[in-house]
Design an enzyme around this catalytic site. Structure first.
Site, mmCIF file in Angstrom:
data_model
loop_
_atom_site.group_PDB
_atom_site.id
_atom_site.type_symbol
_atom_site.label_atom_id
_atom_site.label_comp_id
_atom_site.label_asym_id
_atom_site.label_seq_id
_atom_site.Cartn_x
_atom_site.Cartn_y
_atom_site.Cartn_z
ATOM 1 N N THR A 73 -11.227 -4.196 0.461
ATOM 2 C CA THR A 73 -10.183 -4.196 -0.558
ATOM 3 C C THR A 73 -10.673 -4.759 -1.882
ATOM 4 O O THR A 73 -10.682 -5.974 -2.080
ATOM 5 C CB THR A 73 -8.980 -5.054 -0.066
ATOM 6 O OG1 THR A 73 -8.697 -4.700 1.270
ATOM 7 C CG2 THR A 73 -7.774 -4.847 -0.926
ATOM 8 N N GLU B 30 4.316 -4.328 -0.966
ATOM 9 C CA GLU B 30 5.740 -3.966 -0.959
ATOM 10 C C GLU B 30 6.592 -4.933 -0.126
ATOM 11 O O GLU B 30 7.832 -4.808 -0.114
ATOM 12 C CB GLU B 30 5.926 -2.539 -0.418
ATOM 13 C CG GLU B 30 5.578 -1.430 -1.395
ATOM 14 C CD GLU B 30 4.089 -1.229 -1.588
ATOM 15 O OE1 GLU B 30 3.330 -1.402 -0.624
ATOM 16 O OE2 GLU B 30 3.686 -0.910 -2.732
ATOM 17 N N SER C 293 1.182 -4.414 2.057
ATOM 18 C CA SER C 293 1.652 -5.798 1.895
ATOM 19 C C SER C 293 2.253 -6.047 0.515
ATOM 20 O O SER C 293 3.119 -6.909 0.351
ATOM 21 C CB SER C 293 0.500 -6.771 2.139
ATOM 22 O OG SER C 293 0.057 -6.630 3.467
ATOM 23 N N PHE D 132 -0.236 -0.373 6.159
ATOM 24 C CA PHE D 132 -1.656 -0.454 5.810
ATOM 25 C C PHE D 132 -2.352 -1.342 6.855
ATOM 26 O O PHE D 132 -1.832 -2.388 7.226
ATOM 27 C CB PHE D 132 -1.810 -1.080 4.413
ATOM 28 C CG PHE D 132 -3.061 -0.674 3.707
ATOM 29 C CD1 PHE D 132 -3.040 0.293 2.714
ATOM 30 C CD2 PHE D 132 -4.286 -1.257 4.043
ATOM 31 C CE1 PHE D 132 -4.206 0.676 2.061
ATOM 32 C CE2 PHE D 132 -5.441 -0.879 3.407
ATOM 33 C CZ PHE D 132 -5.411 0.085 2.408
ATOM 34 N N HIS E 228 -9.142 -4.821 -4.614
ATOM 35 C CA HIS E 228 -8.081 -5.598 -5.261
ATOM 36 C C HIS E 228 -7.399 -6.548 -4.274
ATOM 37 O O HIS E 228 -6.217 -6.831 -4.356
ATOM 38 C CB HIS E 228 -7.087 -4.686 -5.981
ATOM 39 C CG HIS E 228 -6.410 -3.669 -5.109
ATOM 40 N ND1 HIS E 228 -7.074 -2.770 -4.314
ATOM 41 C CD2 HIS E 228 -5.091 -3.412 -4.921
ATOM 42 C CE1 HIS E 228 -6.199 -2.008 -3.678
ATOM 43 N NE2 HIS E 228 -4.996 -2.382 -4.024
HETATM 44 N N1 INI Z 1 -2.229 -3.202 1.577
HETATM 45 C C1 INI Z 1 -2.382 -4.016 2.652
HETATM 46 O O1 INI Z 1 -1.389 -4.406 3.289
HETATM 47 N N2 INI Z 1 -3.635 -4.400 3.037
HETATM 48 C C2 INI Z 1 -4.733 -4.008 2.374
HETATM 49 O O2 INI Z 1 -5.854 -4.419 2.793
HETATM 50 C C3 INI Z 1 -4.601 -3.141 1.261
HETATM 51 N N3 INI Z 1 -5.744 -2.650 0.561
HETATM 52 O O3 INI Z 1 -6.832 -2.645 1.129
HETATM 53 O O4 INI Z 1 -5.655 -2.178 -0.552
HETATM 54 C C4 INI Z 1 -3.292 -2.757 0.875
HETATM 55 N N4 INI Z 1 -3.132 -1.948 -0.177
HETATM 56 C C5 INI Z 1 -1.926 -1.221 -0.422
HETATM 57 C C6 INI Z 1 -0.916 -2.021 -1.236
HETATM 58 O O5 INI Z 1 -0.355 -3.056 -0.439
HETATM 59 C C7 INI Z 1 0.230 -1.127 -1.723
HETATM 60 O O6 INI Z 1 0.865 -0.547 -0.619
HETATM 61 C C8 INI Z 1 -0.251 -0.016 -2.655
HETATM 62 O O7 INI Z 1 -1.025 -0.537 -3.713
HETATM 63 C C9 INI Z 1 0.967 0.735 -3.259
HETATM 64 O O8 INI Z 1 1.768 -0.135 -4.035
#
Ligand code: INI
Length: 158
Positions: A91, A63, A61, A23, A93
């Protein structure tokens, strides 16, 4: 009295894993290149066939803790570096992702005894993230330095 500290001179013996989030990979890839540059300049083999470095990619992040935990438990690594970017503006969340990533990484590190570097940029905007991933400074380089210090420190303690 004993002074116990990490050294930067015998890094060729360190076994390192990097866990990196796809991401915002514009940012995380820049952190990775800064990180690899620092590791390489400290004598760590960062080639595709390196026996001392593995890189695991995760979706985001959120994960990072789970995969870090699996890697830490297999006993193969002296230190793990997590890399990712969570950007508040994009984001809704933000707080959930940042909180789970940071708490999870701290917990895994304490529970496994393997130092895990928190290399997740948390910024208000993409501009700030870019500045910290290379435009002004590349924090990936600092995360690698912190990993060398912690890996070496834990080797010295054990
Ligand atoms: N993951 C990130 O590493 N950075 C982000 O800014 C982000 N946003 O914007 O939502 C993000 N979301 C994904 C999250 O980490 C999970 O991979 C997803 O929710 C699946 O579990």
């Amino acid at each position: 009295m004993a002074t116990i500290e990490g050294k930067f001179t015998n890094s060729s013996t360190l076994r390192i894993a990097i866990v990196i989030a796809r991401f915002n990979d514009l940012i995380s890839n820049k952190l990775l290149s800064g990180c690899l540059d620092c590791l390489s300049r400290h004598g760590i083999n960062v080639s595709e066939t390196s026996p001392q470095l593995d890189i695991a990619w995760v979706p985001g992040s959120f994960e990072l803790p789970m995969v870090s935990q699996s890697l830490a438990r297999n006993g193969k690594y002296d230190v793990i570096i997590t890399l990712g970017a969570v950007i508040r503006g994009d984001t809704p969340h933000f707080d959930v992702v940042v909180s789970e990533a940071s708490k999870g990484i701290a917990t895994v590190s304490r529970e496994t005894g393997v130092p895990i570097i928190f290399g997740v940029l948390t910024t208000d905007s993409m501009q700030q993230a870019l500045e910290r991933a290379g435009i002004k400074n590349n924090l990936g380089w600092s995360y690698a330095l912190q990993a060398i210090e912690m890996g070496s420190l834990m080797q010295a303690i054990s």
